[in-house]
Design a protein around this motif. Structure first.
Motif, PDB file in Angstrom:
ATOM      1  N   GLN A   1       9.344   5.390   4.629  1.00 13.53           N
ATOM      2  CA  GLN A   1       9.194   6.850   4.697  1.00 13.53           C
ATOM      3  C   GLN A   1       7.772   7.303   5.060  1.00 13.53           C
ATOM      4  O   GLN A   1       7.176   8.146   4.392  1.00 13.53           O
ATOM      5  N   LEU A   2       7.266   6.687   6.104  1.00 10.98           N
ATOM      6  CA  LEU A   2       5.881   7.004   6.512  1.00 10.98           C
ATOM      7  C   LEU A   2       5.815   7.793   7.815  1.00 10.98           C
ATOM      8  O   LEU A   2       4.738   8.197   8.249  1.00 10.98           O
TER       9      LEU A   2
ATOM     10  N   LYS B   1      -3.534  13.833   2.263  1.00 15.37           N
ATOM     11  CA  LYS B   1      -4.025  15.074   1.615  1.00 15.37           C
ATOM     12  C   LYS B   1      -5.095  15.784   2.461  1.00 15.37           C
ATOM     13  O   LYS B   1      -5.383  16.943   2.286  1.00 15.37           O
ATOM     14  N   ASN B   2      -5.686  15.057   3.425  1.00 16.66           N
ATOM     15  CA  ASN B   2      -6.693  15.688   4.308  1.00 16.66           C
ATOM     16  C   ASN B   2      -6.064  16.170   5.613  1.00 16.66           C
ATOM     17  O   ASN B   2      -6.778  16.543   6.537  1.00 16.66           O
ATOM     18  N   GLY B   3      -4.732  16.075   5.674  1.00 19.16           N
ATOM     19  CA  GLY B   3      -4.063  16.529   6.904  1.00 19.16           C
ATOM     20  C   GLY B   3      -4.062  15.487   8.011  1.00 19.16           C
ATOM     21  O   GLY B   3      -3.681  15.769   9.148  1.00 19.16           O
ATOM     22  N   LEU B   4      -4.478  14.246   7.675  1.00 16.99           N
ATOM     23  CA  LEU B   4      -4.461  13.176   8.693  1.00 16.99           C
ATOM     24  C   LEU B   4      -3.068  12.561   8.772  1.00 16.99           C
ATOM     25  O   LEU B   4      -2.429  12.357   7.733  1.00 16.99           O
ATOM     26  N   PRO B   5      -2.609  12.209   9.974  1.00 11.89           N
ATOM     27  CA  PRO B   5      -1.314  11.514  10.076  1.00 11.89           C
ATOM     28  C   PRO B   5      -1.363  10.184   9.323  1.00 11.89           C
ATOM     29  O   PRO B   5      -2.348   9.456   9.430  1.00 11.89           O
ATOM     30  N   LYS B   6      -0.313   9.896   8.559  1.00  8.03           N
ATOM     31  CA  LYS B   6      -0.286   8.631   7.775  1.00  8.03           C
ATOM     32  C   LYS B   6      -0.270   7.438   8.729  1.00  8.03           C
ATOM     33  O   LYS B   6      -0.768   6.377   8.408  1.00  8.03           O
ATOM     34  N   VAL B   7       0.358   7.619   9.884  1.00  9.62           N
ATOM     35  CA  VAL B   7       0.479   6.507  10.828  1.00  9.62           C
ATOM     36  C   VAL B   7       0.045   6.950  12.227  1.00  9.62           C
ATOM     37  O   VAL B   7       0.489   7.980  12.727  1.00  9.62           O
TER      38      VAL B   7
ATOM     39  N   PHE C   1       0.794  -1.229   0.000  1.00 11.82           N
ATOM     40  CA  PHE C   1       0.000   0.000   0.000  1.00 11.82           C
ATOM     41  C   PHE C   1       0.832   1.287   0.000  1.00 11.82           C
ATOM     42  O   PHE C   1       0.356   2.340  -0.394  1.00 11.82           O
ATOM     43  N   GLY C   2       2.065   1.199   0.509  1.00 11.01           N
ATOM     44  CA  GLY C   2       2.915   2.396   0.532  1.00 11.01           C
ATOM     45  C   GLY C   2       2.191   3.563   1.168  1.00 11.01           C
ATOM     46  O   GLY C   2       1.554   3.413   2.209  1.00 11.01           O
TER      47      GLY C   2
END
Ligand code: G3P
Ligand code: MG
Length: 265
Positions: free
Chosen positions: A142-143, A149-155, A111-112
């Motif tokens: 690199q997560l 794009k909605n400003g949510l943390p990726k992790v 999913f990257g």
């Protein structure tokens, strides 16, 4: 200082993927959840005997794979022989026969940065080094400290274990960490305990039956996000969204997304 809070509306968290569409905690289950538009796919991480992080909920392999024994007693090679679709009762069970337990790296590879990850560290006391292995994998892909794009943390990282979350914070300050509680532990959460929690956690993950609107407001007054698990009917989803929760874990991500889209339009 407290950790960053997750500024957003209600985040949709695909609990174990989309377990009614494909076997829980498998790549196909995460693909369906991601395809439906979940804000997060939820992983439950444990470690194999040879130190590999894999996503499976139970401490033992029996319920989902029909195998015997604890996850931690298997090497990855042995674990990969099990059928993670063994107990899946969904319509398409033939399609998922012999689907495998995924490693964290396989999920991140697949999913990257196309999805966000809500990652639970499970049974850390049994597996010293889980936290470092998780941080290293997230670094490799690199997560860390990224937003979508909605400003949510990726992790987002979650655990029932405060010491595990504190060791993540020591290794990698500034990550949004969610402290999970079961019903019993939450009932005894004093103001002092909340103040201590604020030093490392952005919020709490609670069984929804444990919280009323009043308690959600109290936790918000401490600047904590409140995520509730695991809501599987639309009426209760609506009720807790009205209570002002910041996130909902559900096995029915399609239903939650329908409600959230209706409310946004
Ligand atoms: O991680 C949130 C929720 O999944 C905690 O409960 O038992 O489903 O992992 P469990
Ligand atoms: Mg979990």
């Amino acid at each position: 200082t407290g950790a960053p809070t997750i500024e957003t509306g209600v985040i949709s968290i695909a609990h174990r993927g989309a377990p009614f569409f494909a076997p829980e905690h498998t790549i196909p289950s995460y693909e369906i959840a991601a395809g439906l538009g979940a804000d997060y796919i939820e992983l439950d991480l444990q470690m194999t005997k040879d130190g590999v992080l894999v996503s499976i909920h139970d401490k033992t392999v029996g319920r989902t794979t029909g195998g015997q024994g604890e996850v931690a007693s298997y090497t990855l090679k042995e674990l990969k022989r099990l059928d993670a679709g063994h107990s899946f009762a969904g319509r398409e069970r033939k399609r998922y026969a012999h689907v495998k337990i995924p490693t964290l790296e396989e999920v991140l590879e697949r999913f990257g940065d196309s999805v966000n990850y809500y990652i639970e560290i499970k049974n850390p006391a049994d597996n010293p080094g889980m936290e470092k292995a998780l941080i290293d994998a997230l670094k490799k892909f690199q997560l860390l400290h990224k937003k979508d794009k909605n400003g949510l943390p990726k992790v987002i990282i979650q655990s029932f274990s405060p010491s595990s979350l504190k060791s993540v914070q020591r290794m990698e300050p500034g990550l949004p960490l969610i402290r999970l509680f079961n019903e019993k532990d939450f009932a005894s959460l004093t103001d002092d305990a909340i103040k201590e929690l604020q030093t490392y956690a952005s919020g709490v993950g609670l069984p929804y039956r444990s919280v009323t609107k009043k308690e959600i407001d109290r936790l918000h007054s401490y600047g904590l996000d409140v995520h509730v698990y695991t809501i599987n009917d639309k009426k209760t989803m609506e009720q807790y969204i009205d209570y002002g929760v910041d996130g909902i874990f559900t096995d029915h991500i399609d239903q939650l997304l329908e409600i959230l889209h209706m409310r946004q339009n």
